[in-house]
Scaffold this motif. Structure first.
Motif, PDB file in Angstrom:
ATOM      1  N   ASP A 190       0.830  -1.213   0.000  1.00  0.00           N
ATOM      2  CA  ASP A 190       0.000   0.000   0.000  1.00  0.00           C
ATOM      3  C   ASP A 190       0.862   1.259   0.000  1.00  0.00           C
ATOM      4  OD1 ASP A 190      -2.350  -1.434  -0.044  1.00  0.00           O
ATOM      5  OD2 ASP A 190      -2.757  -1.225   2.105  1.00  0.00           O
ATOM      6  N   ALA A 191       1.910   1.246   0.828  1.00  0.00           N
ATOM      7  CA  ALA A 191       2.789   2.413   0.906  1.00  0.00           C
ATOM      8  C   ALA A 191       3.504   2.646  -0.428  1.00  0.00           C
ATOM      9  CB  ALA A 191       3.812   2.225   2.026  1.00  0.00           C
ATOM     10  N   ARG A 192       3.981   1.573  -1.052  1.00  0.00           N
ATOM     11  CA  ARG A 192       4.678   1.711  -2.327  1.00  0.00           C
ATOM     12  C   ARG A 192       3.732   2.194  -3.429  1.00  0.00           C
ATOM     13  NH1 ARG A 192       9.816   2.361  -0.807  1.00  0.00           N
ATOM     14  NH2 ARG A 192      10.793   0.464  -0.027  1.00  0.00           N
ATOM     15  N   LEU A 193       2.488   1.729  -3.409  1.00  0.00           N
ATOM     16  CA  LEU A 193       1.519   2.190  -4.404  1.00  0.00           C
ATOM     17  C   LEU A 193       1.257   3.681  -4.247  1.00  0.00           C
ATOM     18  CD1 LEU A 193      -1.067  -0.752  -4.341  1.00  0.00           C
ATOM     19  CD2 LEU A 193       0.783  -0.362  -5.993  1.00  0.00           C
ATOM     20  N   LEU A 222       5.268  -2.107 -10.313  1.00  0.00           N
ATOM     21  CA  LEU A 222       4.912  -3.251  -9.484  1.00  0.00           C
ATOM     22  C   LEU A 222       3.936  -4.171 -10.209  1.00  0.00           C
ATOM     23  CD1 LEU A 222       4.613  -1.544  -5.990  1.00  0.00           C
ATOM     24  CD2 LEU A 222       6.131  -3.460  -6.561  1.00  0.00           C
ATOM     25  N   ALA A 223       2.940  -3.579 -10.892  1.00  0.00           N
ATOM     26  CA  ALA A 223       1.968  -4.395 -11.623  1.00  0.00           C
ATOM     27  C   ALA A 223       2.661  -5.214 -12.703  1.00  0.00           C
ATOM     28  CB  ALA A 223       0.894  -3.504 -12.227  1.00  0.00           C
ATOM     29  N   THR A 252       2.734  -9.360 -12.268  1.00  0.00           N
ATOM     30  CA  THR A 252       1.986 -10.145 -13.252  1.00  0.00           C
ATOM     31  C   THR A 252       2.902 -10.880 -14.224  1.00  0.00           C
ATOM     32  OG1 THR A 252       1.769  -8.219 -14.714  1.00  0.00           O
ATOM     33  CG2 THR A 252      -0.028  -8.623 -13.134  1.00  0.00           C
ATOM     34  N   GLY A 253       4.196 -10.843 -13.984  1.00  0.00           N
ATOM     35  CA  GLY A 253       5.129 -11.573 -14.821  1.00  0.00           C
ATOM     36  C   GLY A 253       5.450 -10.901 -16.136  1.00  0.00           C
ATOM     37  N   ARG A 254       5.086  -9.629 -16.276  1.00  0.00           N
ATOM     38  CA  ARG A 254       5.368  -8.910 -17.518  1.00  0.00           C
ATOM     39  C   ARG A 254       6.742  -8.251 -17.499  1.00  0.00           C
ATOM     40  NH1 ARG A 254       0.771 -11.563 -17.053  1.00  0.00           N
ATOM     41  NH2 ARG A 254      -0.532 -11.370 -18.925  1.00  0.00           N
ATOM     42  N   ALA A 282      12.511  -6.855 -10.726  1.00  0.00           N
ATOM     43  CA  ALA A 282      11.769  -6.137  -9.696  1.00  0.00           C
ATOM     44  C   ALA A 282      12.044  -4.645  -9.837  1.00  0.00           C
ATOM     45  CB  ALA A 282      12.180  -6.618  -8.309  1.00  0.00           C
ATOM     46  N   PRO A 283      11.032  -3.810  -9.593  1.00  0.00           N
ATOM     47  CA  PRO A 283      11.250  -2.379  -9.734  1.00  0.00           C
ATOM     48  C   PRO A 283      12.160  -1.823  -8.644  1.00  0.00           C
ATOM     49  CG  PRO A 283       9.066  -2.823  -8.866  1.00  0.00           C
ATOM     50  CD  PRO A 283       9.651  -4.149  -9.238  1.00  0.00           C
TER      51      PRO A 283
END
Length: 197
Positions: A168-171, A179-180, A184-186, A190-191
């Motif tokens: 939540d904090a990162r969003l 992150l999305a 989701t494997g796209r 990792a960001p």
């Protein structure tokens, strides 16, 4: 106060102190998993974090403002000074401050638990959040000590709650697209999320 959270705090403190007990004095001078911090820095931070949370507990108890730290600079200086203490003194401090915090939380009245205090970042929170704040500190930094404890060794409920709150904090910080893509494997990478929590 949620009973699970207080259990996580108390058991996490014992887990952390147990891990600390496996390290000899020379081990404390070795690097931790946190960039630029030795294990002694981690232990020092945990001691001064307990002292900071004791100030918030005092604020909740008395209603008189008592900030966690007088300044960010003072916080950093305390950690650095503590990391340079003789290992036996540092070990004694982290044990005594953890025990003092637990006692002071035990003594808070129902009214005190409902009173609002402010985090280091300035967020207003009810005092009922204090055990969670400490539970996170002792859990995450037990891993940071690099003394054999991993996130998989921590209580499942604590790890799930921490993961949700951190996400939540990162969003809120604007990391949603990266992150999305990763979750989701796209994206195979990792960001970059910025400073560690």
């Amino acid at each position: 106060m949620d009973g699970d959270v207080r259990t996580w705090m108390d058991e996490g403190t014992e887990r952390l102190l147990g891990a600390l007990g496996t390290l000899d004095d020379s081990d404390l001078r070795a690097p931790s998993r946190l960039p630029g911090w030795s294990r002694a820095h981690v232990v020092s931070h945990l001691h001064f974090n307990a002292e900071a949370l004791r100030r918030l507990a005092d604020w909740a108890r008395t209603g008189v403002e008592n900030p966690m730290y007088p300044s960010a600079q003072r916080r950093d200086a305390e950690i650095e000074e503590g990391a340079g203490l003789p290992p036996a003194e540092l070990r004694a401090l982290v044990r005594s401050s953890a025990a003092a915090l637990a006692r002071e939380l035990d003594d808070l009245s129902d009214d005190a638990w409902r009173r609002e205090v402010r985090t280091r970042q300035g967020a207003a929170i009810p005092a009922t959040r204090l055990p969670w704040m400490r539970a996170v500190e002792v859990a995450v930094h037990a891993v940071d000590l690099d003394a054999g404890i991993e996130f998989a060794d921590l209580p499942e409920g604590l790890v799930e709650t921490l993961a949700r709150e951190t996400l939540d904090a990162r969003l809120k910080q604007g990391h949603s697209p990266a992150l999305a893509a990763w979750l989701t494997g796209r994206s195979a990478t990792a960001p970059e999320l910025g400073p560690w929590l």
